[in-house]
Design an enzyme around this catalytic site. Structure first.
Site, PDB file in Angstrom:
ATOM      1  N   LYS A  92     -16.816  10.281  14.997  1.00 55.87           N
ATOM      2  CA  LYS A  92     -17.359  11.252  14.250  1.00 55.87           C
ATOM      3  C   LYS A  92     -18.825  11.104  13.886  1.00 55.87           C
ATOM      4  CE  LYS A  92     -13.187  11.531  11.233  1.00 55.87           C
ATOM      5  NZ  LYS A  92     -12.373  11.099  10.229  1.00 55.87           N
ATOM      6  N   ARG A 117      -6.618   4.004   4.245  1.00 54.70           N
ATOM      7  CA  ARG A 117      -7.825   3.236   3.727  1.00 54.70           C
ATOM      8  C   ARG A 117      -8.694   3.951   3.459  1.00 54.70           C
ATOM      9  NH1 ARG A 117      -8.183   4.726   9.210  1.00 54.70           N
ATOM     10  NH2 ARG A 117     -10.210   5.908   9.489  1.00 54.70           N
ATOM     11  N   HIS A 123     -13.962  11.362  19.801  1.00 56.50           N
ATOM     12  CA  HIS A 123     -13.261  10.987  18.633  1.00 56.50           C
ATOM     13  C   HIS A 123     -14.105  10.014  17.894  1.00 56.50           C
ATOM     14  CE1 HIS A 123      -9.852  12.632  20.429  1.00 56.50           C
ATOM     15  NE2 HIS A 123     -10.046  12.132  21.472  1.00 56.50           N
ATOM     16  N   HIS A 130     -11.177  19.838  12.158  1.00 56.26           N
ATOM     17  CA  HIS A 130     -10.443  18.593  11.503  1.00 56.26           C
ATOM     18  C   HIS A 130     -10.844  18.518  10.067  1.00 56.26           C
ATOM     19  CE1 HIS A 130     -10.343  13.946  11.515  1.00 56.26           C
ATOM     20  NE2 HIS A 130      -9.366  14.615  10.988  1.00 56.26           N
ATOM     21  N   GLU A 176       3.459  17.816  20.383  1.00 51.61           N
ATOM     22  CA  GLU A 176       3.269  18.964  19.658  1.00 51.61           C
ATOM     23  C   GLU A 176       2.595  20.036  20.407  1.00 51.61           C
ATOM     24  OE1 GLU A 176       0.039  17.395  17.047  1.00 51.61           O
ATOM     25  OE2 GLU A 176       1.446  16.394  15.840  1.00 51.61           O
ATOM     26  N   LYS A 225       3.085   7.140  13.855  1.00 61.20           N
ATOM     27  CA  LYS A 225       2.824   8.714  13.535  1.00 61.20           C
ATOM     28  C   LYS A 225       3.981   9.510  13.658  1.00 61.20           C
ATOM     29  CE  LYS A 225      -1.253   7.010  13.755  1.00 61.20           C
ATOM     30  NZ  LYS A 225      -1.783   6.644  12.647  1.00 61.20           N
ATOM     31  N   VAL A 247     -14.975   5.859   6.384  1.00 60.71           N
ATOM     32  CA  VAL A 247     -16.544   5.776   6.564  1.00 60.71           C
ATOM     33  C   VAL A 247     -17.330   6.868   5.750  1.00 60.71           C
ATOM     34  CG1 VAL A 247     -18.606   6.178   8.381  1.00 60.71           C
ATOM     35  CG2 VAL A 247     -16.404   4.888   8.955  1.00 60.71           C
ATOM     36  N   ASN A 306      -4.560   8.440   7.143  1.00 61.26           N
ATOM     37  CA  ASN A 306      -5.383   7.080   7.166  1.00 61.26           C
ATOM     38  C   ASN A 306      -5.196   6.428   5.791  1.00 61.26           C
ATOM     39  OD1 ASN A 306      -6.340   7.647   9.606  1.00 61.26           O
ATOM     40  ND2 ASN A 306      -7.730   8.956   8.785  1.00 61.26           N
TER      41      ASN A 306
HETATM   42  C1  MV4 Z   1      -4.084  17.448  18.363  1.00 59.29           C
HETATM   43  C2  MV4 Z   1      -5.136  18.484  18.962  1.00 59.29           C
HETATM   44  C3  MV4 Z   1      -4.638  19.621  19.235  1.00 59.29           C
HETATM   45  N1  MV4 Z   1      -3.423  19.960  18.970  1.00 59.29           N
HETATM   46  N2  MV4 Z   1      -2.903  17.933  17.993  1.00 59.29           N
HETATM   47  C4  MV4 Z   1      -7.044  13.841  18.651  1.00 59.29           C
HETATM   48  C5  MV4 Z   1      -7.115  12.505  17.659  1.00 59.29           C
HETATM   49  C6  MV4 Z   1      -5.836  12.492  17.129  1.00 59.29           C
HETATM   50  N3  MV4 Z   1      -6.263  11.992  15.770  1.00 59.29           N
HETATM   51  C7  MV4 Z   1      -5.144  13.814  16.925  1.00 59.29           C
HETATM   52  N4  MV4 Z   1      -6.230  14.709  18.091  1.00 59.29           N
HETATM   53  C8  MV4 Z   1      -5.893  15.898  18.411  1.00 59.29           C
HETATM   54  N5  MV4 Z   1      -4.708  16.340  18.067  1.00 59.29           N
HETATM   55  C9  MV4 Z   1      -2.623  19.096  18.643  1.00 59.29           C
HETATM   56  N6  MV4 Z   1      -1.261  19.530  18.312  1.00 59.29           N
HETATM   57  C10 MV4 Z   1      -6.363  18.201  19.065  1.00 59.29           C
HETATM   58  C11 MV4 Z   1      -6.762  16.651  18.816  1.00 59.29           C
HETATM   59  C12 MV4 Z   1      -8.396  16.518  18.955  1.00 59.29           C
HETATM   60  C13 MV4 Z   1      -8.910  16.176  18.032  1.00 59.29           C
HETATM   61  C14 MV4 Z   1      -8.794  16.034  16.587  1.00 59.29           C
HETATM   62  C15 MV4 Z   1      -9.303  15.828  15.639  1.00 59.29           C
HETATM   63  C16 MV4 Z   1     -10.654  15.522  15.750  1.00 59.29           C
HETATM   64  C17 MV4 Z   1     -11.192  15.488  16.942  1.00 59.29           C
HETATM   65  C18 MV4 Z   1     -10.478  15.853  18.018  1.00 59.29           C
HETATM   66  C19 MV4 Z   1     -11.060  15.878  19.335  1.00 59.29           C
HETATM   67  C20 MV4 Z   1     -10.203  16.015  20.389  1.00 59.29           C
HETATM   68  C21 MV4 Z   1      -8.702  16.417  20.243  1.00 59.29           C
END
Ligand code: MV4
Length: 450
Positions: A237, A291, A235, A208, A200, A116, A294, A289
């Protein structure tokens, strides 16, 4: 030219890939574990090879067995689907070393995006907007403190090898940073064998939103708009839409232009998805991603494109043959993931399908590999179907999904269909007014109301 594809996956996605192959006149080879001998993807393939015992580690993740299956059947390409080996750079490399086409990006791009930190550094250099935070890995706690002061609390410490929510720690204030730093590092080392972490600013109420792209081997990259995947729990969906109820056409065009330009400069090939957190009109790249995902069908419905067919054409070296201006988005699509789980506790509910009636009619698509008499094995994930609808407007798509879910009958196992019906009937969902936290709050409210 590709004439026989080995599909290194199971379930609905194995069938999805078979369908594209069949329409293209390409033969298919299924691989399966002993637990999947009666699976639909095995029945419908031209050939099938058993590659090991139920445990995914010994079957769907068994590189030697999969390559042997490809060799003995004379396959000339491998499609990894999603999950399993789909984002394993060594697998992609090994497939190509054996003279087979890997239907996906280069091993180098999979590796870059799998870390990442290198993913973010790469995207930053290419002009893609990011969440404010550290420039790369944090060397020590002092560096974490300094970056946190600069961007402002709350902050998140994330594992370089993480993704999908694993190895993340929040520090609300400076009092929490030492603990977040050491816990995140310890968890990252234990889970991934790599304790590199980065920092971050924590975004408190983002959506998202992810952008679907395709690149060919000739430097052409186009995007197919976005998907809003904010409705998730732990996490996982649950329901996805294309397009996002939050975006304007101008915002879509802007982020699309930035992303396709970046990926074209990288020489990105095949399908990919850029994940963003979107809040207050700002896009912040978090991960990519490498790939097929889903939820790709919602994009297919809105853009009238067969993404798997495109992946196979690209892997054969064909040019895309169209430009961004040719990609037209029309209407709205919604996908409901139908998991064999208790709709209130989310406990898995494996068992035998006693009755199954798939919904149909205009604008309804059901991607599933279940059938009456099918025994859902307990070894893999609980998703048994994806119900996708397409309609001219979001309101009509919601109404269409509601009637399609009403038509759907699955008996023998519990499913999350009743939860989907509650979500679709909710006024704030109907307004499109939600963030990544909406579903967990909704589920908690349902449980409290009992
Ligand atoms: C974050 C965030 C808030 N602020 N980064 C969770 C999974 C990973 N892909 C990144 N994630 C997050 N990163 C910052 N700077 C909140 C999440 C996060 C989240 C992100 C996407 C979809 C669902 C989530 C659920 C909880 C937290």
């Amino acid at each position: 030219m590709i004439s026989k594809v080995l599909i290194a996956n199971r379930g609905e996605i194995a069938l999805r890939i078979q369908r594209a192959c069949r329409e293209m006149g390409i033969k298919t080879v299924a691989v399966h574990s002993t637990a999947d001998a009666d699976a639909m993807h095995v029945r419908l393939a031209d050939e099938a090879v058993c590659i090991g015992p139920p445990s995914a580690r010994d079957s769907y993740l068994n590189v030697a067995a999969i390559l042997s299956a490809a060799t003995i059947t004379g396959a000339d390409a491998i499609h990894p689907g999603y999950g399993f080996l789909s984002e394993n750079a060594e697998f992609a490399e090994t497939v190509e070393e054996h003279g087979l086409a890997f239907i996906g990006p280069t091993a180098e791009h999979i590796r870059t995006m799998g870390d990442k930190i290198t993913a973010k550094t790469t995207m930053r250099a290419l002009g893609v907007p990011l969440v404010p935070g550290s420039d790369g890995a944090l060397p020590d706690l002092q560096a974490a403190r300094e970056v946190a002061e600069k961007v402002g609390y709350p902050v998140l410490i994330k594992a370089a090898a993480g993704g999908g929510g694993r190895g993340m720690k929040v520090a609300q204030t400076a009092d929490d940073i030492e603990e977040a730093w050491s816990v995140a590092r310890a968890e990252a080392r234990a889970a991934f064998g790599n304790d590199e972490v980065y920092l971050e600013k924590y975004m408190n109420r983002p959506r998202h939103i992810e952008l679907q792209v395709l690149g060919d081997a000739h430097g052409n990259v186009v995007h197919f708009g976005e998907r809003d995947c904010s409705l998730q729990r732990r996490h996982q969906k649950l329901l996805e839409e294309a397009g996002s109820p939050a975006l304007t056409d101008a915002e879509r065009e802007e982020i699309g232009r930035t992303a396709t330009e970046a990926l074209s400069r990288m020489g990105y090939r095949n399908a990919g998805t850029l994940e963003f957190l979107y809040q207050d009109g700002q896009f912040c790249f978090i991960e990519m991603n490498t790939r097929l995902q889903v939820e790709h069908p919602v994009t297919e419905m809105v853009c009238n494109v067969d993404l798997v067919r495109e992946q196979i054409r690209i892997a054969s070296g064909e040019p895309l043959g169209y430009t961004q201006a040719d990609v037209k988005m029309s209407g709205h699509a919604i996908e409901c993931r139908i998991n064999a789980e208790d709709p209130e506790t989310f406990m898995p509910s494996p068992g035998t399908i006693k009755v199954f009636h798939a919904p149909g009619g205009l604008g309804v698509r059901m991607d599933s590999a279940i059938y009456v008499g099918y025994r859902i094995p307990p070894y893999y994930d609980s998703m048994i179907a994806k119900l996708i609808v397409h309609a001219p407007t979001r309101a009509e798509a919601i109404a269409r999904m509601q009637r399609a879910l009403d038509e759907c009958v699955v008996d023998g196992v519990k499913t999350v269909i009743p939860l989907h019906q509650k979500i679709l009937a909710d006024p704030s969902f109907q307004k499109g007014d939600y963030t990544i936290h909406w579903l967990e709050n909704f589920v908690a409210a349902q449980q409290a109301g009992k």
